[in-house]
Write an enzyme that holds these catalytic residues in place. Structure first.
Site, PDB file in Angstrom:
ATOM      1  N   THR A 131       0.822  -1.217   0.000  1.00 50.71           N
ATOM      2  CA  THR A 131       0.000   0.000   0.000  1.00 50.71           C
ATOM      3  C   THR A 131       0.855   1.266   0.000  1.00 50.71           C
ATOM      4  O   THR A 131       2.000   1.256   0.460  1.00 50.71           O
ATOM      5  CB  THR A 131      -0.898   0.000   1.260  1.00 50.71           C
ATOM      6  OG1 THR A 131      -1.536   1.264   1.381  1.00 50.71           O
ATOM      7  CG2 THR A 131      -0.090  -0.229   2.528  1.00 50.71           C
ATOM      8  N   ASP A 132       0.264   2.373  -0.440  1.00 49.45           N
ATOM      9  CA  ASP A 132       0.972   3.661  -0.391  1.00 49.45           C
ATOM     10  C   ASP A 132       1.092   4.179   1.049  1.00 49.45           C
ATOM     11  O   ASP A 132       1.883   5.072   1.333  1.00 49.45           O
ATOM     12  CB  ASP A 132       0.286   4.717  -1.276  1.00 49.45           C
ATOM     13  CG  ASP A 132      -1.172   5.003  -0.892  1.00 49.45           C
ATOM     14  OD1 ASP A 132      -1.707   4.341   0.027  1.00 49.45           O
ATOM     15  OD2 ASP A 132      -1.776   5.895  -1.520  1.00 49.45           O
ATOM     16  N   GLU A 133       0.309   3.583   1.976  1.00 46.18           N
ATOM     17  CA  GLU A 133       0.322   4.096   3.362  1.00 46.18           C
ATOM     18  C   GLU A 133       1.670   3.887   4.044  1.00 46.18           C
ATOM     19  O   GLU A 133       1.936   4.516   5.066  1.00 46.18           O
ATOM     20  CB  GLU A 133      -0.799   3.446   4.180  1.00 46.18           C
ATOM     21  CG  GLU A 133      -2.156   3.749   3.587  1.00 46.18           C
ATOM     22  CD  GLU A 133      -3.319   3.504   4.538  1.00 46.18           C
ATOM     23  OE1 GLU A 133      -3.103   3.403   5.745  1.00 46.18           O
ATOM     24  OE2 GLU A 133      -4.448   3.425   4.030  1.00 46.18           O
ATOM     25  N   TYR A 156      -1.757  -0.521  11.042  1.00 48.97           N
ATOM     26  CA  TYR A 156      -1.913  -1.172   9.727  1.00 48.97           C
ATOM     27  C   TYR A 156      -0.715  -0.867   8.833  1.00 48.97           C
ATOM     28  O   TYR A 156      -0.074  -1.780   8.305  1.00 48.97           O
ATOM     29  CB  TYR A 156      -3.206  -0.712   9.046  1.00 48.97           C
ATOM     30  CG  TYR A 156      -3.249  -1.025   7.560  1.00 48.97           C
ATOM     31  CD1 TYR A 156      -3.351  -2.339   7.117  1.00 48.97           C
ATOM     32  CD2 TYR A 156      -3.161  -0.010   6.599  1.00 48.97           C
ATOM     33  CE1 TYR A 156      -3.368  -2.635   5.754  1.00 48.97           C
ATOM     34  CE2 TYR A 156      -3.184  -0.291   5.249  1.00 48.97           C
ATOM     35  CZ  TYR A 156      -3.284  -1.614   4.830  1.00 48.97           C
ATOM     36  OH  TYR A 156      -3.296  -1.911   3.475  1.00 48.97           O
ATOM     37  N   LYS A 160       2.268  -3.305   7.281  1.00 48.76           N
ATOM     38  CA  LYS A 160       2.523  -3.471   5.842  1.00 48.76           C
ATOM     39  C   LYS A 160       3.960  -3.064   5.516  1.00 48.76           C
ATOM     40  O   LYS A 160       4.625  -3.713   4.716  1.00 48.76           O
ATOM     41  CB  LYS A 160       1.536  -2.635   5.011  1.00 48.76           C
ATOM     42  CG  LYS A 160       0.105  -3.108   5.031  1.00 48.76           C
ATOM     43  CD  LYS A 160      -0.118  -4.498   4.451  1.00 48.76           C
ATOM     44  CE  LYS A 160       0.048  -4.553   2.945  1.00 48.76           C
ATOM     45  NZ  LYS A 160      -0.353  -5.894   2.399  1.00 48.76           N
TER      46      LYS A 160
END
Ligand code: NAD
Ligand code: TDX
Length: 352
Positions: A131-133, A156, A160
């Site tokens: 993810t970009d997060e 989260y 990741k």
């Protein structure tokens, strides 16, 4: 026949990817391994479940012994890893589950892949979907590139980020053939109605309040889920081992603007007076550690692999709303039982 394992294939993005691979590559055997948590639903794949090149296996990636046996039995040529706990709000209330599934689960898959590929890595691939997060939050300007520094803020995104680091460590340490992609927010059919777009569609239909976190000023970069699945397909076949690709829609929306657009589209679809659904907007306590802005620079993917989003956002959003409106049974099934408890505990203390 090439044997490809997709993990998390009964979830939102996984089901779109499995459908694409099963239909596009009759010469591949696609195996879908999924624990069927609250977010996994085999109904998402009812249209491909009887295809001869598709097999579903229920299993937990956190169970190392099971994963090892499973890999020894099937000897996969490639793994496309999507299984994860994926909702930021849930990670704030239960971080340990995110460490188990997203970190430990990923390392179990890496270990078992390494073990069955011990003789040769020729024509093998471990593709990790991220993810970009992991890059944290942007200010008013700038975009995340593949070189942006990792700066996760939620449990989260921290889990990741950790899984991405393990995947790279297996490339650097054991020479394992890996590829990682980091994608922005996806939207489309079959998304569990805990995430912004399907949750708000469901609440608008049912005339329930729309809980906007903070002032609704946070910005997300939205990509149609089928475009993400297409990007994974292109990157999977690229043979760019050790590389990372960012995937995004060049489509930034402030939450409140997106929500107002949804309300206006739904007023028309539900034959309500213009402005009626907007009255449901309710500003509530902000998400802890809420990232302000995500935006992806996907020029590397465009330049090297010629991928581009296929759909304009307004068209995609309308298609998505139409899908939820005509799949009331699916929505009702996934929002019964445990969902009600989740909704109650997640939102009851948020009113300000
Ligand atoms: P999702 O929550 O809809 O689906 C996750 C799937 O993984 C479910 O089918 C669930 O049953 C399965 N799963 C969970 N724990 C498991 C376990 N221990 N063993 C086996 N299966 C398990 O998630 P999604 O939105 O489809 O996201 C898929 C992947 O893409 C995730 O890795 C996520 O981090 C990543 N991603 C999502 C987005 C997004 O906007 N949704 C954006 C970028 C990246
Ligand atoms: O009730 C809500 N009210 C609200 O204002 C919810 C559920 C969300 N929001 C806001 C928070 C975010 O700014 O809307 C924005 C989008 O929220 P989510 O749909 O929860 O997505 P986000 O937190 O941005 O994370 C998503 O994109 C990246 C996915 O859930 C992740 O799995 C993915 O990695």
């Amino acid at each position: 026949m090439k044997k490809i394992l997709v993990t998390g294939g009964a979830g939102f993005i996984g089901s779109h990817l499995v459908r694409l691979l099963v239909n596009k590559y009759p010469n591949y055997s696609i195996f879908n391994l999924d624990k069927l948590t609250y977010a996994g639903n085999l109904e998402n794949l009812s249209d491909v479940e009887n295809q001869p090149n598709y097999t579903f296996i229920k299993g937990d990636i956190v169970n190392a012994e099971f994963i090892d046996q499973f890999f020894k039995e099937y000897k996969f040529d490639a793994v496309i890893h999507l299984a994860a706990e994926s909702h930021v709000d849930r990670s704030i209330s239960n971080p340990i589950e995110f460490v188990q599934t997203n970190v430990l689960g990923t390392v179990n898959l890496l270990n078992s892949s390494k073990s069955i590929w011990s003789e040769s890595y020729q024509d093998k691939l471990f593709y990790h979907v991220s993810t970009d997060e992991v890059y944290g939050s942007l200010g008013e300007d700038g975009l995340f590139t593949e070189d942006s520094k990792y700066d996760p803020h939620s449990p989260y995104s921290a889990s990741k980020a950790s899984s991405d680091h393990f995947v790279r460590a297996y490339y650097d340490t054991y020479g394992m053939p890996v590829i990682i992609s980091n994608c922005s927010n996806n939207y489309g059919s079959f998304q569990f109605p805990e995430k912004l777009i399907p949750l708000f569609i469901n609440n608008i239909v049912n005339n329930k309040p729309l809980p906007v976190y903070g002032k609704g000023e946070n910005i997300r970069d939205w990509l149609w889920v089928e475009d993400h699945a297409r990007a994974i397909d292109v990157i999977f076949h690229s043979n760019k081992l050790g590389e990372t690709y960012n995937i995004g829609g060049h489509n930034e929306w402030k939450n409140i603007d997106l929500i107002k657009l949804m309300c206006s589209i739904m007023d028309k679809k539900l034959m309500r007076d213009e402005g009626e659904s907007q009255k449901l907007i309710s500003f509530v306590k902000d998400r802890a550690g809420h990232d302000m802005r995500y935006a992806i620079d996907s020029s590397k993917l465009k330049k090297e692999l010629e991928w581009e989003p296929s759909l304009q956002f307004e068209e995609g959003l309308e298609k998505t709303i139409d899908w939820y409106l005509s799949n009331e049974k699916w929505l009702k099934t996934v929002t019964s039982g445990d969902y009600r408890n989740y909704y109650e505990s997640q939102y009851s203390n948020r009113q300000i």
